[in-house]
Design a protein around this motif. Structure first.
Motif, mmCIF file in Angstrom:
data_model
loop_
_atom_site.group_PDB
_atom_site.id
_atom_site.type_symbol
_atom_site.label_atom_id
_atom_site.label_comp_id
_atom_site.label_asym_id
_atom_site.label_seq_id
_atom_site.Cartn_x
_atom_site.Cartn_y
_atom_site.Cartn_z
ATOM 1 N N VAL A 188 0.845 -1.208 0.000
ATOM 2 C CA VAL A 188 0.000 0.000 0.000
ATOM 3 C C VAL A 188 0.878 1.254 0.000
ATOM 4 O O VAL A 188 0.695 2.176 -0.811
ATOM 5 C CB VAL A 188 -0.942 0.026 1.228
ATOM 6 N N ALA A 192 1.240 4.070 -2.873
ATOM 7 C CA ALA A 192 0.823 5.453 -2.614
ATOM 8 C C ALA A 192 1.996 6.419 -2.792
ATOM 9 O O ALA A 192 1.815 7.569 -3.194
ATOM 10 C CB ALA A 192 0.261 5.573 -1.192
ATOM 11 N N TYR A 193 3.192 5.925 -2.509
ATOM 12 C CA TYR A 193 4.381 6.778 -2.492
ATOM 13 C C TYR A 193 4.619 7.457 -3.840
ATOM 14 O O TYR A 193 5.026 8.616 -3.905
ATOM 15 C CB TYR A 193 5.613 5.952 -2.094
ATOM 16 N N LYS A 195 2.634 8.568 -5.891
ATOM 17 C CA LYS A 195 1.612 9.544 -6.295
ATOM 18 C C LYS A 195 1.982 10.968 -5.871
ATOM 19 O O LYS A 195 1.201 11.659 -5.219
ATOM 20 C CB LYS A 195 0.250 9.121 -5.738
ATOM 21 N N LEU A 239 -2.488 0.187 8.753
ATOM 22 C CA LEU A 239 -2.537 1.421 7.976
ATOM 23 C C LEU A 239 -2.871 2.608 8.879
ATOM 24 O O LEU A 239 -2.250 3.679 8.793
ATOM 25 C CB LEU A 239 -3.577 1.255 6.850
ATOM 26 N N ILE A 243 -0.413 5.822 9.586
ATOM 27 C CA ILE A 243 -0.874 7.204 9.337
ATOM 28 C C ILE A 243 -0.781 8.026 10.624
ATOM 29 O O ILE A 243 -0.366 9.183 10.607
ATOM 30 C CB ILE A 243 -2.318 7.210 8.760
ATOM 31 N N LEU A 246 2.817 8.915 11.045
ATOM 32 C CA LEU A 246 3.234 9.932 10.070
ATOM 33 C C LEU A 246 2.705 11.310 10.482
ATOM 34 O O LEU A 246 3.383 12.322 10.313
ATOM 35 C CB LEU A 246 2.731 9.569 8.665
ATOM 36 N N ASN A 247 1.488 11.323 11.057
ATOM 37 C CA ASN A 247 0.926 12.591 11.531
ATOM 38 C C ASN A 247 1.790 13.214 12.631
ATOM 39 O O ASN A 247 1.866 14.439 12.750
ATOM 40 C CB ASN A 247 -0.499 12.384 12.051
ATOM 41 N N GLN A 250 4.592 14.930 10.938
ATOM 42 C CA GLN A 250 4.038 16.094 10.258
ATOM 43 C C GLN A 250 3.823 17.245 11.243
ATOM 44 O O GLN A 250 4.211 18.386 10.986
ATOM 45 C CB GLN A 250 2.690 15.689 9.628
ATOM 46 N N LEU B 242 1.346 12.302 0.732
ATOM 47 C CA LEU B 242 1.355 10.861 0.968
ATOM 48 C C LEU B 242 0.250 10.449 1.942
ATOM 49 O O LEU B 242 -0.481 9.485 1.708
ATOM 50 C CB LEU B 242 2.719 10.398 1.509
ATOM 51 N N ILE B 243 0.104 11.208 3.027
ATOM 52 C CA ILE B 243 -0.937 10.877 4.009
ATOM 53 C C ILE B 243 -2.321 10.951 3.362
ATOM 54 O O ILE B 243 -3.176 10.098 3.587
ATOM 55 C CB ILE B 243 -0.838 11.809 5.255
ATOM 56 N N HIS B 245 -3.050 10.401 0.255
ATOM 57 C CA HIS B 245 -3.239 9.215 -0.588
ATOM 58 C C HIS B 245 -3.456 7.960 0.261
ATOM 59 O O HIS B 245 -4.311 7.135 -0.062
ATOM 60 C CB HIS B 245 -2.057 9.044 -1.533
ATOM 61 N N LEU B 246 -2.719 7.829 1.348
ATOM 62 C CA LEU B 246 -2.914 6.664 2.223
ATOM 63 C C LEU B 246 -4.338 6.644 2.771
ATOM 64 O O LEU B 246 -4.956 5.592 2.919
ATOM 65 C CB LEU B 246 -1.895 6.670 3.373
ATOM 66 N N ASN B 247 -4.865 7.851 3.060
ATOM 67 C CA ASN B 247 -6.249 7.930 3.538
ATOM 68 C C ASN B 247 -7.242 7.396 2.504
ATOM 69 O O ASN B 247 -8.276 6.848 2.865
ATOM 70 C CB ASN B 247 -6.605 9.381 3.894
ATOM 71 N N TYR B 249 -6.716 4.873 0.361
ATOM 72 C CA TYR B 249 -6.705 3.415 0.456
ATOM 73 C C TYR B 249 -7.448 2.962 1.721
ATOM 74 O O TYR B 249 -8.198 1.986 1.719
ATOM 75 C CB TYR B 249 -5.271 2.868 0.524
#
Lengths: 280, 280
Positions: A188, A192-193, A195, A239, A243, A246-247, A250, B242-243, B245-247, B249
């Protein structure tokens, strides 16, 4: 043994080639596309073709079809399989497959053992099959309370005969939870990477990390959609977890919070180092 | 040429070893830790030591320090560098470095050229330096309106002499935007990826994808914190993208939306395939 391999794609084809490389077993092959079976025969990856209706000739059957096809095939053709035959699948999810076939095969007194050879390539199909694809791979076996323990031992011995690096015994549930992290999430994220609006500029601006992160972005979307949906709860947990993490990075970046960012990176570095140590 | 390499870590040390391997230039070295300079001398990676106060002896200087150290070092020691000397840095961000040193070095008539050798390893320090680290790497040069064009040509020729696979000319702005995607985002994702509760179970459940996704999780958090904060806006754009796009999926999975999930995966697969074609 008389082995039948059903589905001669990357994994099934590699099983055939590995059987021919390391063993003296008779290797019979069947693919949904007759031209693929012909190619395998011509290349010597199988000794002869076999039709689903002739499966009573096999005493060991490897079903290497996509997940839904695996279930459908075994539901439909169990009647052609001799009682006592060992049947394994090679799907990347285990609970759904076992739910789909175990009871039915038990009724036919077929010894089904759920398996997952941990190998792949970013290519599909027999043309990419290799006789050394499994050389450094682990072979996961996921017996249940219904699984014949002697059959498990025989499958284990077979995996060793094919020179798998390691045989791992797990449960369908554990397998699916861990695979959601080690394999499904990776696909996944990789997918996604790519994009990003600057993807077109990456050439010449990449060391190894871009290629590593995006290698498996080139995936077979039909097969992976099946695998993901068959393992939804576990993949969603992974997933959501990623996320959420990653948040955190961020937020630290947005707030220009040097100490927080460094701590987040240090935590990840330590986890990776510990993981490398466990692997040694 | 008389080359001085300032900072003998993974990158600076590899420059020394590569200079010794491919050229006849005199290679002088200086590290913030005297024992590292000694080690480099003992191993023959440098011909002799040089102190910052002796930098007028060099006509080509490679500063391979962490970003903030690079700026501080050049601010402090420009006075020891002879006018006309070419100075390059090797930092993974370019606008911040140029903002920090270009005007000051111009005043001293030093020819500064911002550079970024696209190579690395998941290890730091001179002990891991290699004389072939740059063999398949591209060497990015980011001249500005102030940069001496002849110096750019000389740096380009030097990179070719060291057998870099490719020299890429860019602008500091373009470099930073693309690198945020190809390198910085990869390090964030890799570092976040390992933060799963099932990390401890991965051994035996991984083919290549887990290792690829997490290889660069083992990073030097001090250096990468600096790099990330010096490139905040671009990295934030990539991370948010990226986040987002991951959302997508995640949502498709939550809604059990087979077609949507397959489309998302297909889109990623096509982008990766197009990217591979451009690289050929």
């Amino acid at each position: 043994m008389n082995i039948a391999v059903i589905g001669l794609g990357l994994i099934g084809g590699s099983f055939c080639k590995t059987i021919k490389r390391y063993t003296k077993h008779l290797c019979m092959g069947y693919d949904l596309y007759p031209e693929v079976t012909e190619q395998a025969l011509k290349e010597g990856a199988i000794d002869r073709c076999i039709s689903p209706q002739e499966l009573q000739q096999a005493d060991f059957i490897i079903v290497s079809l996509h997940p839904t096809q695996t279930v459908a095939f075994l539901q439909e053709h169990a009647k052609y399989i001799a009682p006592g035959t060992i049947v394994i699948d090679t799907c990347g999810v285990k609970e759904s497959i076992l739910d789909g076939v175990e009871a039915h095969l038990c009724e036919h007194r077929i010894k089904f053992v759920g398996c997952h050879p941990m190998a792949g390539r970013e290519f599909s199909g027999f043309s990419y099959a290799l006789d050394n694809l499994f050389d450094h791979a682990s072979f996961i076996i996921t017996p249940t309370a219904q699984t014949d323990p002697v059959a498990v031992e025989q499958v284990q011995a077979f995996a060793q005969e094919l020179h798998f690096a390691k045989v791992v015994l797990s449960t369908p549930d554990e397998h699916d939870r861990v695979i959601a992290f080690t394999s499904q999430l990776a696909h996944v994220v990789s997918n996604a990477y790519v994009k990003s609006p600057v993807l077109g500029y990456q050439s010449g601006f990449s060391a190894g990390s871009f290629l590593d992160l995006t290698r498996v972005a080139k995936l077979n979307e039909s097969m992976w959609t099946e695998l993901f949906l068959m393992n939804r709860p576990s993949l969603l947990i992974e997933l959501e977890n990623l996320i959420r993490h990653l948040n955190e990075y961020q937020q630290a970046l947005e707030q220009n919070d040097r100490e927080r960012l460094k701590t987040l990176l240090r935590d990840g570095r330590i986890l990776k180092e510990e993981s490398l140590k466990r692997d040694q």
